[in-house]
Design a protein around this motif. Structure first.
Motif, PDB file in Angstrom:
ATOM      1  N   GLU A  46       0.830  -1.206   0.000  1.00  0.00           N
ATOM      2  CA  GLU A  46       0.000   0.000   0.000  1.00  0.00           C
ATOM      3  C   GLU A  46       0.869   1.262   0.000  1.00  0.00           C
ATOM      4  OE1 GLU A  46      -3.969  -1.588   2.434  1.00  0.00           O
ATOM      5  OE2 GLU A  46      -2.247  -0.748   3.505  1.00  0.00           O
ATOM      6  N   THR A  50       0.743   3.758  -3.098  1.00  0.00           N
ATOM      7  CA  THR A  50       0.246   5.105  -2.799  1.00  0.00           C
ATOM      8  C   THR A  50       1.317   6.141  -3.096  1.00  0.00           C
ATOM      9  OG1 THR A  50      -1.183   4.213  -1.054  1.00  0.00           O
ATOM     10  CG2 THR A  50      -0.777   6.584  -1.014  1.00  0.00           C
ATOM     11  N   GLN A  54       0.854   9.611  -5.475  1.00  0.00           N
ATOM     12  CA  GLN A  54       1.165  11.006  -5.167  1.00  0.00           C
ATOM     13  C   GLN A  54       2.411  11.490  -5.895  1.00  0.00           C
ATOM     14  OE1 GLN A  54       3.626  12.290  -2.492  1.00  0.00           O
ATOM     15  NE2 GLN A  54       4.735  10.398  -2.904  1.00  0.00           N
ATOM     16  N   PRO A 201      -3.315   0.795  -3.773  1.00  0.00           N
ATOM     17  CA  PRO A 201      -3.049   2.173  -3.371  1.00  0.00           C
ATOM     18  C   PRO A 201      -4.199   2.791  -2.595  1.00  0.00           C
ATOM     19  CG  PRO A 201      -3.561   2.079  -5.719  1.00  0.00           C
ATOM     20  CD  PRO A 201      -3.455   0.660  -5.239  1.00  0.00           C
ATOM     21  N   TRP A 202      -3.872   3.697  -1.705  1.00  0.00           N
ATOM     22  CA  TRP A 202      -4.877   4.521  -1.039  1.00  0.00           C
ATOM     23  C   TRP A 202      -5.169   5.691  -1.991  1.00  0.00           C
ATOM     24  CZ3 TRP A 202      -2.507   5.178   4.565  1.00  0.00           C
ATOM     25  CH2 TRP A 202      -2.598   3.957   5.237  1.00  0.00           C
ATOM     26  N   TRP A 203      -6.211   5.563  -2.776  1.00  0.00           N
ATOM     27  CA  TRP A 203      -6.448   6.537  -3.843  1.00  0.00           C
ATOM     28  C   TRP A 203      -6.752   7.932  -3.310  1.00  0.00           C
ATOM     29  CZ3 TRP A 203      -4.850   5.704  -8.511  1.00  0.00           C
ATOM     30  CH2 TRP A 203      -4.776   4.383  -9.014  1.00  0.00           C
ATOM     31  N   THR A 205      -6.217   9.310  -0.312  1.00  0.00           N
ATOM     32  CA  THR A 205      -5.058   9.864   0.401  1.00  0.00           C
ATOM     33  C   THR A 205      -3.933  10.193  -0.568  1.00  0.00           C
ATOM     34  OG1 THR A 205      -5.623   8.628   2.404  1.00  0.00           O
ATOM     35  CG2 THR A 205      -3.353   9.399   2.200  1.00  0.00           C
ATOM     36  N   GLY A 206      -3.711   9.304  -1.541  1.00  0.00           N
ATOM     37  CA  GLY A 206      -2.653   9.524  -2.516  1.00  0.00           C
ATOM     38  C   GLY A 206      -2.887  10.763  -3.358  1.00  0.00           C
TER      39      GLY A 206
END
Length: 252
Positions: A46, A50, A54, A201-203, A205-206
């Motif tokens: 993750e 992530t 970003q 991925p943390w979409w 947050t990213g």
């Protein structure tokens, strides 16, 4: 909406801004964002995926900033960027089946060598040097190799692009930085395509971190264009050394 609390998100946004600033000048922003994502509760997959989300915002913003001042021709560099994108996908897919332990062992040595090169090599400035590899040959060999590495592992890819542009393409420090950011963006985007399928991925947050990265990258690119090699060289030495030490620490 976000995968973390608002307090942790604020920490991640601050880290992303600082990472964007440093990465737009000398690379190595992942030294900041990946550990912070791990501290925020992301597992390694993750965190890495992530970080790709970003990271493309920061590298893309830096590339556009340099292009806007004429330090890189986006149209002329479209083919190398496409090669880097494809190589990034291939490298990320290769990471799912290939053991990378041996590669990790050699990385600190390479990064320390790069740091010493930029610290000790006389005459490195913003003026172009002797071209040792024609642009077509550079695009066909060096770009896919580093792009695949960026998808496979990632740490130090910016430093590898930089030293290749300086030693083989004969670019000055500022011009090499500008071209590095474009190819970094392309291979990062390729890696993200693969991570979107196989990673997690943390979409939200990213993307939020990506907006903060954009702000940091814009400021960093302006500083680099104003001061040039005098700020790029020291930061490149520091980030390469720090990344080497971090990799050694992970291996212990």
């Amino acid at each position: 909406m976000f995968e973390v609390t608002y307090q942790i998100l604020l920490l991640l946004l601050c880290a992303a801004f600082v990472a964007g600033f440093i990465d737009s000048i000398a690379g190595g922003g992942g030294l900041i964002t990946v550990p912070v994502l791990l501290l925020a509760g992301a597992n390694p997959v993750e965190a890495l995926s992530t970080n790709k989300v970003q990271g493309i915002f920061g590298s893309g913003t830096a590339a556009l900033s340099y292009a806007g001042r004429g330090h890189v021709d986006l149209r002329q560099q479209a083919r190398p960027a496409l090669l880097a994108f494809a190589a990034g996908i291939a490298g990320a897919l290769l990471a799912t089946v290939m053991p990378t332990d041996l590669l990790r062992l050699g990385l600190p040595v390479l990064l320390v060598g790069i740091a010493l090169f930029f610290a000790l090599k006389p005459g490195l400035g913003d003026l172009d040097r002797v071209e040792r590899l024609r642009p077509a040959a550079f695009a066909a060999t060096v770009v896919p190799l580093i792009g695949a590495y960026d998808g496979l592992l990632g740490p130090g890819a910016g430093a590898f692009y930089m030293i290749a542009f300086v030693t083989l393409a004969g670019y000055g420090i500022l011009k090499a930085t500008a071209h590095t950011k474009l190819l970094n963006f392309a291979s990062n985007l390729g890696g993200l395509v693969a991570f979107a399928v196989f990673g997690a991925p943390w979409w939200a947050t990213g993307i939020a971190m990506g907006i903060a990265q954009m702000a940091g990258a814009r400021v960093g690119a302006l500083v680099a264009m104003r001061i040039g090699a005098r700020v790029i060289k020291p930061l490149l030495v520091i980030t390469s050394t720090a990344l080497a030490l971090r990799l050694i620490w992970d291996l212990i």
